[in-house]
Design an enzyme around this catalytic site. Structure first.
Site, PDB file in Angstrom:
ATOM      1  CD  GLU A 295      51.032 -12.220 -15.371  1.00  0.00           C
ATOM      2  OE1 GLU A 295      51.040 -13.417 -15.015  1.00  0.00           O
ATOM      3  OE2 GLU A 295      51.729 -11.796 -16.308  1.00  0.00           O
ATOM      4  CG  HIS A 324      46.106 -31.086  10.203  1.00  0.00           C
ATOM      5  ND1 HIS A 324      45.671 -31.624  11.392  1.00  0.00           N
ATOM      6  CD2 HIS A 324      45.340 -31.644   9.232  1.00  0.00           C
ATOM      7  CE1 HIS A 324      44.697 -32.489  11.146  1.00  0.00           C
ATOM      8  NE2 HIS A 324      44.475 -32.520   9.842  1.00  0.00           N
ATOM      9  CE  LYS A 438      57.790 -11.711 -19.274  1.00  0.00           C
ATOM     10  NZ  LYS A 438      57.064 -12.189 -20.444  1.00  0.00           N
TER      11      LYS A 438
END
Ligand code: PA5
Length: 470
Positions: A295, A324, A438
């Site tokens: 950000e 793994h 937003k």
């Protein structure tokens, strides 16, 4: 010189460890030293001008003392603390909780727990959020609503739901004391609610940016309430701040790391930065770091308005789990990554492996060793295997996981990010992309004043064609 309790081993970023042409040369760093000194000067200037509250806050006892005291009060009075917040308003508290509280903290009986049970509701998945509310006893629960802007839709929606539930469970007007609002000192809808209706509240300095707020009330208050020693945590951050107040790249771990990652991208095409702690307790810090880095540095435009280079994309991994899984790709897939390991040198519960099946060589060799030894061996083996393939990696070494070391590492990452922003020439403290998302949400949800955004969404939807949806 005293041995540092947090060290960063950068050997495997350089040619001497990786082979000719594979790593950086010391001269690459030397060439960046002048630029490093300039950025250091600019950071000092910002500190003097008061535009780096993340830095100021760790030196202010007047902020820390009331937070520690309020944390102690919450510990005494409540059984549960739920943080309602997203992004930078949640990840600091969550990462401290995971790193420094007992791994089963919330499941321990009160007398074995250091403080309140802590839940960080940093998502609004209705299944998990509702289940959490159904599980907690309302009369024993305090809700810490955290939003710097005070207007983030997710957090406000959570607040409205909880407010209504508490009113219904406890009776009209009785829910208020179950809230603590952490928000801007003066502005925003949440501050207005606090003022108008007399909700208990804590202030965040206006310029404090969410992802840098872990050492403010945003991160420290939930930490203190759950029993974390916040003074030691901040002492760790201060020690790292002193260590990083040095213009010399070769002596400053935060600047050196910023420089190496920047150069690895520019010179060696490493577009991805993997952060891979070998400890379950540090998974939250991996997540917190990814948000901080992404950000802060993922910007379209630089500070001069030109197209920005774009920083490395951060990716979370976990040792040994991802050994793994992801590791196959890191070893043999595209050579476009730097892997940053976090090694913990000393575990508080090393877990001895019993001597069993000694007659069977393939099993017996493990007897008499410790799980911590196996974990460390795996981490070192992975470092070496990558280096042998000429793949860049570095290792942060923590003596142990403690408030001191966690304070150091978090602050080091903050400084590194701000320094790297200087190299990329972007503003580390804004987030226009997140703000855009937003605003579109406000438009879709019908918030007055966001008609334009609503039209934008509708226009995008009209562009969709059925045949591309199966
Ligand atoms: O770091 C940031 O600025 C963001 O991640 C914010 O913390 C997040 O969007 C939440 O914002 P607010 O605290 O205003 O609710």
């Amino acid at each position: 010189m005293s041995r540092e309790i947090v060290r960063w081993d950068f050997n495997n970023m350089f040619e001497h460890a990786l082979g000719r042409g594979k790593g950086l040369k010391p001269s690459d760093i030397d060439r960046l030293r002048k630029r490093g000194r300039e950025i250091h000067g600019a950071i000092r200037e910002m500190r003097r001008a008061g535009t780096t509250p993340f830095y100021r806050v760790i030196f202010e006892d007047s902020e820390l003392a009331p937070i520690a005291a309020l944390g102690a009060e919450i510990r005494e009075r409540w059984e549960n603390l739920v943080v309602l917040g997203v992004g930078g308003s949640a990840l600091g508290a969550e990462s401290l909780h995971l790193a420094l509280n007992h791994p089963l903290h919330n499941w321990l009986p009160r007398e074995e727990r250091s403080g309140v049970r802590l839940f960080v509701a940093d998502n609004i998945d209705p299944e998990t959020f509702t289940s959490l509310l159904e599980y907690l006893e309302p009369s024993k629960t305090l809700f810490n609503v955290v939003s710097r802007s005070g207007e983030t839709a997710e957090t406000l929606a959570q607040f409205l739901i909880v407010r209504d539930r508490l009113e219904r469970a406890l009776g009209p007007g009785r829910g208020k004391e179950h809230f603590l609002l952490t928000t801007d000192a003066q502005a925003g809808p949440l501050r207005r609610v606090a003022e108008r209706e007399g909700y208990p509240s804590v202030s965040i300095a206006g310029e404090m940016v969410g992802r840098y707020s872990v050492f403010s009330a945003v991160g420290l208050l939930p930490a203190a309430a759950s029993g974390i020693d916040v003074r030691s945590l901040v002492a760790g951050a201060r020690a790292m701040a002193d260590r990083c107040d040095n213009p010399e790249l070769w002596e400053n771990p935060a600047y050196m790391s910023g420089a190496l990652h920047y150069l690895s991208q520019r010179r060696k095409g490493k577009r991805i930065r993997v952060i891979m702690p070998y400890s379950d307790l540090l998974t939250g810090i991996g997540e917190w770091f990814c948000q901080l880095w992404a950000e802060s540095l993922g910007k379209e435009r630089d500070v001069r308005g030109k197209k920005a280079l774009g920083a490395q994309c951060p990716v979370r991994a976990l040792g040994i789990t991802d050994q793994h899984s992801q590791l196959q790709l890191y070893m043999e897939g595209p050579d476009d990554k730097v892997v940053d390991f976090i090694r913990v040198q000393g575990f508080s519960k090393p877990a001895a492996i019993p001597r069993l099946y000694e007659g069977d060589e393939a099993v017996g060799y493990l007897g008499g060793r410790e799980l911590s030894e196996l974990l460390l061996a795996e981490e070192r083996a992975t470092e070496m295997a990558l280096a042998k393939k000429g793949r860049m990696n570095s290792t942060i070494v923590l003596d142990s996981i403690s408030p001191q070391t966690i304070g150091q590492i978090l602050f080091m990452f903050e400084m590194e990010t701000v320094f790297a922003a200087g190299l990329y020439r972007v503003n580390p403290f804004d987030q226009p992309g997140v703000e855009k998302g937003k605003r579109l949400t406000y438009g879709m949800m019908g918030r007055p004043g966001y008609r334009k955004e609503k039209q934008e969404v509708l226009a995008m939807q009209r562009k969709k064609k059925e045949r591309f949806v199966l």
